[in-house]
Design a protein around this motif. Structure first.
Motif, PDB file in Angstrom:
ATOM      1  N   LEU A   1       0.849  -1.011  -0.030  1.00 31.84           N
ATOM      2  CA  LEU A   1      -0.010   0.022   0.056  1.00 31.84           C
ATOM      3  C   LEU A   1       0.867   1.185  -0.154  1.00 31.84           C
ATOM      4  N   GLY A   2       1.735   1.251   0.926  1.00 34.40           N
ATOM      5  CA  GLY A   2       2.853   2.386   0.961  1.00 34.40           C
ATOM      6  C   GLY A   2       3.378   2.502  -0.493  1.00 34.40           C
ATOM      7  N   ALA A   3       4.261   1.604  -1.133  1.00 28.35           N
ATOM      8  CA  ALA A   3       4.601   1.875  -2.366  1.00 28.35           C
ATOM      9  C   ALA A   3       3.758   2.129  -3.501  1.00 28.35           C
ATOM     10  N   TYR A   4       2.589   1.496  -3.549  1.00 27.44           N
ATOM     11  CA  TYR A   4       1.423   2.007  -4.598  1.00 27.44           C
ATOM     12  C   TYR A   4       1.107   3.456  -4.237  1.00 27.44           C
ATOM     13  N   SER A   5       0.894   3.998  -3.005  1.00 22.74           N
ATOM     14  CA  SER A   5       0.566   5.281  -2.887  1.00 22.74           C
ATOM     15  C   SER A   5       1.341   6.253  -3.144  1.00 22.74           C
ATOM     16  N   ARG A   6       2.846   6.214  -2.757  1.00 19.29           N
ATOM     17  CA  ARG A   6       3.924   7.073  -3.133  1.00 19.29           C
ATOM     18  C   ARG A   6       4.227   6.805  -4.591  1.00 19.29           C
ATOM     19  N   GLY A   7       4.284   5.642  -5.042  1.00 17.87           N
ATOM     20  CA  GLY A   7       4.407   5.468  -6.652  1.00 17.87           C
ATOM     21  C   GLY A   7       3.515   6.289  -7.451  1.00 17.87           C
ATOM     22  N   THR A   8       2.174   5.978  -7.124  1.00 19.65           N
ATOM     23  CA  THR A   8       1.097   6.742  -7.764  1.00 19.65           C
ATOM     24  C   THR A   8       1.164   8.101  -7.818  1.00 19.65           C
ATOM     25  N   MET A   9       1.535   8.580  -6.691  1.00 22.56           N
ATOM     26  CA  MET A   9       1.566   9.961  -6.620  1.00 22.56           C
ATOM     27  C   MET A   9       2.768  10.629  -7.256  1.00 22.56           C
ATOM     28  N   ILE A  10       3.925   9.892  -7.370  1.00 27.11           N
ATOM     29  CA  ILE A  10       5.112  10.495  -8.035  1.00 27.11           C
ATOM     30  C   ILE A  10       4.562  10.529  -9.924  1.00 27.11           C
ATOM     31  N   ILE A  11       4.089   9.242 -10.191  1.00 25.92           N
ATOM     32  CA  ILE A  11       3.656   9.287 -11.719  1.00 25.92           C
ATOM     33  C   ILE A  11       2.755   9.909 -12.084  1.00 25.92           C
ATOM     34  N   ALA A  12       1.718  10.304 -11.256  1.00 22.48           N
ATOM     35  CA  ALA A  12       0.573  11.308 -11.458  1.00 22.48           C
ATOM     36  C   ALA A  12       1.140  12.731 -11.357  1.00 22.48           C
ATOM     37  N   ALA A  13       2.274  13.079 -10.648  1.00 22.93           N
ATOM     38  CA  ALA A  13       2.893  14.419 -10.627  1.00 22.93           C
ATOM     39  C   ALA A  13       3.569  14.583 -11.921  1.00 22.93           C
ATOM     40  N   ILE A  14       4.519  13.695 -12.527  1.00 26.72           N
ATOM     41  CA  ILE A  14       5.054  13.646 -13.741  1.00 26.72           C
ATOM     42  C   ILE A  14       4.306  13.875 -14.867  1.00 26.72           C
ATOM     43  N   ASP A  15       3.153  13.005 -14.902  1.00 29.29           N
ATOM     44  CA  ASP A  15       2.150  13.151 -15.874  1.00 29.29           C
ATOM     45  C   ASP A  15       1.556  14.718 -16.009  1.00 29.29           C
ATOM     46  N   ALA A  16       1.237  15.110 -14.844  1.00 31.09           N
ATOM     47  CA  ALA A  16       0.614  16.705 -14.984  1.00 31.09           C
ATOM     48  C   ALA A  16       1.615  17.461 -15.103  1.00 31.09           C
ATOM     49  N   VAL A  17       2.913  17.413 -14.977  1.00 29.50           N
ATOM     50  CA  VAL A  17       3.807  18.232 -15.376  1.00 29.50           C
ATOM     51  C   VAL A  17       4.036  18.236 -16.712  1.00 29.50           C
ATOM     52  N   GLY A  18       4.200  17.288 -17.173  1.00 27.31           N
ATOM     53  CA  GLY A  18       4.440  17.230 -18.631  1.00 27.31           C
ATOM     54  C   GLY A  18       3.469  17.572 -19.400  1.00 27.31           C
ATOM     55  N   ILE A  19       2.189  17.027 -19.047  1.00 25.68           N
ATOM     56  CA  ILE A  19       1.114  17.691 -20.006  1.00 25.68           C
ATOM     57  C   ILE A  19       0.801  19.007 -19.818  1.00 25.68           C
TER      58      ILE A  19
ATOM     59  N   GLN B   1       2.062   9.881 -21.589  1.00 22.36           N
ATOM     60  CA  GLN B   1       1.660   8.457 -21.087  1.00 22.36           C
ATOM     61  C   GLN B   1       2.505   7.462 -21.609  1.00 22.36           C
ATOM     62  N   GLN B   2       3.143   7.344 -22.780  1.00 23.37           N
ATOM     63  CA  GLN B   2       3.774   6.247 -23.156  1.00 23.37           C
ATOM     64  C   GLN B   2       5.029   6.164 -22.534  1.00 23.37           C
ATOM     65  N   ILE B   3       5.594   7.420 -22.414  1.00 22.52           N
ATOM     66  CA  ILE B   3       6.937   7.532 -21.546  1.00 22.52           C
ATOM     67  C   ILE B   3       6.593   6.894 -19.933  1.00 22.52           C
ATOM     68  N   GLU B   4       5.658   7.357 -19.625  1.00 25.70           N
ATOM     69  CA  GLU B   4       5.192   7.205 -18.190  1.00 25.70           C
ATOM     70  C   GLU B   4       5.098   5.744 -18.012  1.00 25.70           C
ATOM     71  N   GLY B   5       4.137   5.060 -19.135  1.00 25.25           N
ATOM     72  CA  GLY B   5       3.803   3.699 -18.808  1.00 25.25           C
ATOM     73  C   GLY B   5       4.926   2.742 -19.169  1.00 25.25           C
ATOM     74  N   ASN B   6       5.930   2.969 -20.104  1.00 25.23           N
ATOM     75  CA  ASN B   6       6.833   2.119 -20.405  1.00 25.23           C
ATOM     76  C   ASN B   6       8.333   2.317 -19.693  1.00 25.23           C
ATOM     77  N   LEU B   7       8.348   3.476 -19.366  1.00 19.83           N
ATOM     78  CA  LEU B   7      10.019   3.973 -18.710  1.00 19.83           C
ATOM     79  C   LEU B   7       9.747   4.290 -17.153  1.00 19.83           C
ATOM     80  N   LEU B   8       8.725   5.294 -16.993  1.00 16.62           N
ATOM     81  CA  LEU B   8       8.969   5.523 -15.467  1.00 16.62           C
ATOM     82  C   LEU B   8       8.005   4.737 -14.597  1.00 16.62           C
TER      83      LEU B   8
END
Length: 395
Positions: free
Chosen positions: A247-265, A326-333
């Motif tokens: 749960l901790g890894a999912y919550s923190r990982g999801t927040m990081i990925i969501a922040a990267i998507d938000a900044v990029g878009i 989204q492709q960079i996020e899903g396949n690399l990050l």
């Protein structure tokens, strides 16, 4: 006594006269009765006489009926307790997300209660501050966006009437029918107020529960383990540790990925001159907490706004930017940020998000995937312990 030629023994009456004897059945001693054993063995013989395919179909059908009844009762219970379950899941999700902050405050020698309260206040401050910042920076753009949306709708209208065999009157009639249908399905004012009050109540409940979980979560877990005895204690302890780490890894990982998507878009929208780039980036950030579906919907909103505000050319560029991020996020990050044991198959994610949405709406969609990931890891840990115990009888 003398037997006759047919193997029958004559019977003698008290007067000494002989009477014809009853025949003795072949293969059974005289005087023995097999009726009770035949009745007892009848159902078993009938079942054994059935083809194996029929027997298997009957057994599997009975199992499916029992499973379907259990799932139905579980679904009805979950629907009744959906707000409570969502509030509990959200509190656990936020607890896992904010646990590093709490540990940092505890290392600074703050007592449990002040550290938990300060963590909750920090969360509220971030949420309120981000909301106020977004409103102040974008409030002046809403009128411009409304006008541009109106112009975009006019362009879409002209395109439809010039491409499809529809007249302006037919299109107006379809639009009126759609508006009437939406108005008929809209909730009344009393229902909206009641729903808002219930939502506010469960949000407050989740915040209070978050405080107590941060303050006494570890002591409550230790209290639970002390009530366990035998080998089950080790299995429960290991499953709890694995579930909490997941749960901790999912919550923190999801927040990081969501922040990267938000900044990029968001940067792509700013460079393309699309209005309301900041709120669209915020929508993208929130959509990142609902895998696959959330990112898709957030990207669709950004493309629609770009189409209405800047035309089809900019909309196509926005679509390309969204797909690229989204492709960079899903396949690399995501493989780098998310641990392997947290990742789920896309089909499982789609089913979980759909089920959560049907049970509890948008809130259910947010908490469905972490609950599924934790449940999967806990069940996998218990099964591994059982296999290890079966392979090592001495243990």
């Amino acid at each position: 006594m003398v037997e006759d030629g047919a193997g029958r023994t004559p019977e003698t009456t008290p007067a000494g006269k002989s009477v014809p004897a009853r025949p003795t059945p072949v293969g059974r001693p005289a005087g023995a009765s097999g009726e009770p054993s035949r009745l007892a063995a009848g159902p078993r013989q009938t079942w054994a006489a059935l083809p194996w395919l029929v027997r298997s179909a009957v057994v599997w059908s009975a199992c499916l009926v029992v499973v379907a009844a259990g799932l139905y009762l579980l679904g009805k219970t979950a629907a009744l307790l959906a707000p409570l379950a969502v509030a509990l899941a959200a509190a656990l999700f936020l607890t896992a997300l904010l646990d590093p902050v709490l540990l940092l405050l505890r290392r600074l020698r703050l007592p449990p209660a002040p550290a938990a309260l300060l963590t909750v206040l920090l969360l509220l401050g971030i949420l309120v501050g981000v909301g106020a910042l977004v409103w102040n920076l974008t409030a002046s753009q809403f009128e411009e966006l409304r006008q541009e949306l109106g112009q975009g709708l006019e362009r879409a209208r002209d395109f439809v009437t010039s491409t499809l065999p529809l007249t302006d009157e037919q299109l107006d009639r379809l639009v009126r029918q759609a508006r009437q249908g939406l108005g008929a399905g809209a909730p009344d004012a009393v229902g909206g107020v009641r729903t808002a009050a219930e939502t506010a109540g469960f949000v407050l409940f989740a915040l209070v529960l978050l405080f107590f979980l941060l303050k006494d979560g570890r002591s409550m877990w230790q209290w639970t383990l002390r009530r366990m005895t035998g080998p089950n204690r080790e299995v429960v302890a290991e499953a709890g540790r694995v579930g909490w780490r997941t749960l901790g890894a999912y919550s923190r990982g999801t927040m990081i990925i969501a922040a990267i998507d938000a900044v990029g878009i968001g940067l792509a929208l700013v460079l393309l001159g699309v209005p309301l780039a900041l709120p669209l980036a915020l929508i993208t950030f929130l959509g990142g907490f609902v895998p696959i579906i959330g990112a898709t919907l957030a990207g669709a909103v950004a493309v629609l706004v770009a189409l209405a505000a800047r035309g089809p050319g900019v909309a196509l560029l926005t679509l390309a930017a969204v797909v690229a991020v989204q492709q960079i996020e899903g396949n690399l990050l995501e493989p780098l940020v998310m641990k392997r044991q947290v990742r789920l198959h896309p089909a499982v994610i789609l089913v979980a998000v759909t089920a959560g949405t049907l049970i509890a709406g948008i809130a259910g969609a947010f908490v469905a995937v972490p609950v599924t990931a934790v449940a999967y890891r806990v069940v996998d840990t218990v099964q591994r312990h059982r296999r290890a115990a079966a392979e090592d009888p001495s243990g």
